[in-house]
Design a protein around this motif. Structure first.
Motif, PDB file in Angstrom:
ATOM      1  N   GLY A  61       1.560  66.158   9.407  1.00  0.00           N
ATOM      2  CA  GLY A  61       1.656  65.543  10.726  1.00  0.00           C
ATOM      3  C   GLY A  61       2.793  64.569  10.896  1.00  0.00           C
ATOM      4  N   GLY A  62       3.576  64.338   9.809  1.00  0.00           N
ATOM      5  CA  GLY A  62       4.721  63.440   9.908  1.00  0.00           C
ATOM      6  C   GLY A  62       4.367  61.993   9.628  1.00  0.00           C
ATOM      7  N   PRO A  63       5.350  61.098   9.732  1.00  0.00           N
ATOM      8  CA  PRO A  63       5.138  59.673   9.421  1.00  0.00           C
ATOM      9  C   PRO A  63       4.006  59.031  10.222  1.00  0.00           C
ATOM     10  N   ALA A  64       3.810  59.492  11.461  1.00  0.00           N
ATOM     11  CA  ALA A  64       2.738  58.921  12.275  1.00  0.00           C
ATOM     12  C   ALA A  64       1.365  59.181  11.669  1.00  0.00           C
ATOM     13  N   ALA A  65       1.287  60.216  10.820  1.00  0.00           N
ATOM     14  CA  ALA A  65       0.017  60.568  10.195  1.00  0.00           C
ATOM     15  C   ALA A  65      -0.141  59.993   8.795  1.00  0.00           C
ATOM     16  N   THR A  66       0.979  59.671   8.135  1.00  0.00           N
ATOM     17  CA  THR A  66       0.914  59.374   6.702  1.00  0.00           C
ATOM     18  C   THR A  66       1.439  57.999   6.300  1.00  0.00           C
ATOM     19  N   GLY A  67       2.008  57.237   7.241  1.00  0.00           N
ATOM     20  CA  GLY A  67       2.706  56.004   6.873  1.00  0.00           C
ATOM     21  C   GLY A  67       1.914  55.045   6.009  1.00  0.00           C
ATOM     22  N   PHE A  68       0.713  54.679   6.436  1.00  0.00           N
ATOM     23  CA  PHE A  68      -0.060  53.712   5.662  1.00  0.00           C
ATOM     24  C   PHE A  68      -0.648  54.322   4.395  1.00  0.00           C
ATOM     25  N   LEU A  69      -0.807  55.627   4.351  1.00  0.00           N
ATOM     26  CA  LEU A  69      -1.243  56.248   3.103  1.00  0.00           C
ATOM     27  C   LEU A  69      -0.206  56.023   2.009  1.00  0.00           C
ATOM     28  N   VAL A  70       1.072  56.112   2.368  1.00  0.00           N
ATOM     29  CA  VAL A  70       2.132  55.848   1.390  1.00  0.00           C
ATOM     30  C   VAL A  70       2.106  54.380   0.984  1.00  0.00           C
ATOM     31  N   ASP A  71       2.019  53.495   1.965  1.00  0.00           N
ATOM     32  CA  ASP A  71       2.042  52.061   1.680  1.00  0.00           C
ATOM     33  C   ASP A  71       0.851  51.623   0.825  1.00  0.00           C
ATOM     34  N   LEU A  72      -0.313  52.175   1.097  1.00  0.00           N
ATOM     35  CA  LEU A  72      -1.555  51.727   0.458  1.00  0.00           C
ATOM     36  C   LEU A  72      -2.027  52.673  -0.634  1.00  0.00           C
ATOM     37  N   ARG A  73      -1.127  53.513  -1.127  1.00  0.00           N
ATOM     38  CA  ARG A  73      -1.523  54.600  -2.018  1.00  0.00           C
ATOM     39  C   ARG A  73      -2.187  54.122  -3.310  1.00  0.00           C
ATOM     40  N   THR A  74      -1.766  52.981  -3.861  1.00  0.00           N
ATOM     41  CA  THR A  74      -2.331  52.568  -5.149  1.00  0.00           C
ATOM     42  C   THR A  74      -3.788  52.147  -5.025  1.00  0.00           C
ATOM     43  N   ARG A  75      -4.247  51.860  -3.818  1.00  0.00           N
ATOM     44  CA  ARG A  75      -5.653  51.559  -3.607  1.00  0.00           C
ATOM     45  C   ARG A  75      -6.403  52.740  -3.035  1.00  0.00           C
ATOM     46  N   LEU A  76      -5.849  53.395  -2.015  1.00  0.00           N
ATOM     47  CA  LEU A  76      -6.588  54.452  -1.325  1.00  0.00           C
ATOM     48  C   LEU A  76      -6.757  55.705  -2.171  1.00  0.00           C
ATOM     49  N   ALA A  77      -5.872  55.912  -3.161  1.00  0.00           N
ATOM     50  CA  ALA A  77      -6.015  57.085  -4.022  1.00  0.00           C
ATOM     51  C   ALA A  77      -7.095  56.899  -5.077  1.00  0.00           C
TER      52      ALA A  77
END
Length: 270
Positions: A61-77
């Motif tokens: 879905g592009g950056p609008a769909a994934t932006g915070f997943l990248v930023d918060l990846r060390t916790r959300l994963a």
């Protein structure tokens, strides 16, 4: 737990600060020197994956769909990992809070994140699938970027692991902040050293971010006013106070290890 009951709290002032050759590098001095070196190495690793991340993101879905997943990846994963509302505010303290909430709403609408009652978030199954692919991408690009530096990467992984573990111990007595929200980084069994290093570098940056926020808050600033502060004595004083507040975790290292950490970071390509 109060500061006085945390082992090593305030130890930065008393930790051995000279190596065998008499070179002085106390923890507060290392905190100021290592910050730009950590930023450079982390930025290089993220930049190496930029094109691949753009392609990967487009499939979800592009950056609008994934932006915070990248930023918060060390916790959300992390299995069951969540970022609370206050933690999200701490991580995004330098951004427009209204814009951040709108962006978060979009990622919820894309089915990548789920809202929590306190205003925080967690990853959906689709979000976790994206993060699993992102992990593989970062493993590939860091292996290429830091090829031929296996020993150096291995030393940094070990050193940063000790620093982060000590920082987490000290953080037990502090107000929740961005570092507590993001640490320890998610490290699935068998993770390549390059991706472990990248995420440990990124997590350590949040420790300094919290130290900086505490320093400018004590000086009577806000996240907005401090970014507008021109170079001069007041900004320098805040940076020096940031170094002091960020120093304690480095007390776990000897003077030789502090120098080696700086040298290894400086020698990493990127």
């Amino acid at each position: 737990m109060s500061d006085s009951t945390v082992p090593g709290r305030g130890a930065a002032a008393d930790a051995p600060s000279r190596n065998a050759d008499g070179v002085e590098l106390p923890p507060y001095r290392l905190a100021g020197l290592v910050a730009p070196a950590v930023d450079r190495a982390f930025a290089a690793g993220m930049l190496a994956g930029r094109d691949g991340c753009a392609e990967l993101s487009s499939r979800y879905g592009g950056p609008a769909a994934t932006g915070f997943l990248v930023d918060l990846r060390t916790r959300l994963a992390t299995p069951g990992g969540t970022v609370s509302g206050p933690a999200f505010a701490a991580v995004t303290r330098y951004r427009d809070p209204v814009a951040c909430q709108r962006a978060l709403d979009k990622q919820v609408a894309y089915g990548m994140l789920q809202r929590l009652p306190d205003g925080g978030c967690c990853a959906t199954d689709r979000g976790l699938a994206f993060l699993a692919e992102l992990w593989q991408l970062h493993a590939t690009v860091t292996a290429e970027l830091w090829a031929g530096h296996d020993d150096r990467v291995g030393r940094l992984v070990t050193t940063l692991g000790r620093v982060l573990a000590y920082a987490l111990l000290l953080a037990e007595s502090d107000e929740p902040g961005a570092f507590a929200a993001m640490a320890p980084p998610h490290e699935p069994e068998g993770s390549p050293a390059g991706v472990v290093l990248l995420n440990r570098l990124g997590t350590l940056r949040y420790h300094r971010t919290d130290a900086h926020a505490a320093a400018w808050t004590a000086a009577g600033h806000t996240a907005t006013s401090v970014t507008r502060l021109p170079p001069g004595p007041e900004r320098l004083a805040i940076e020096q106070e940031t170094d002091r507040r960020a120093a304690d975790p480095y007390a776990v290292l000897t003077a030789e290890e502090r120098l080696a950490m700086l040298a290894d970071l400086a020698a990493l390509p990127g």
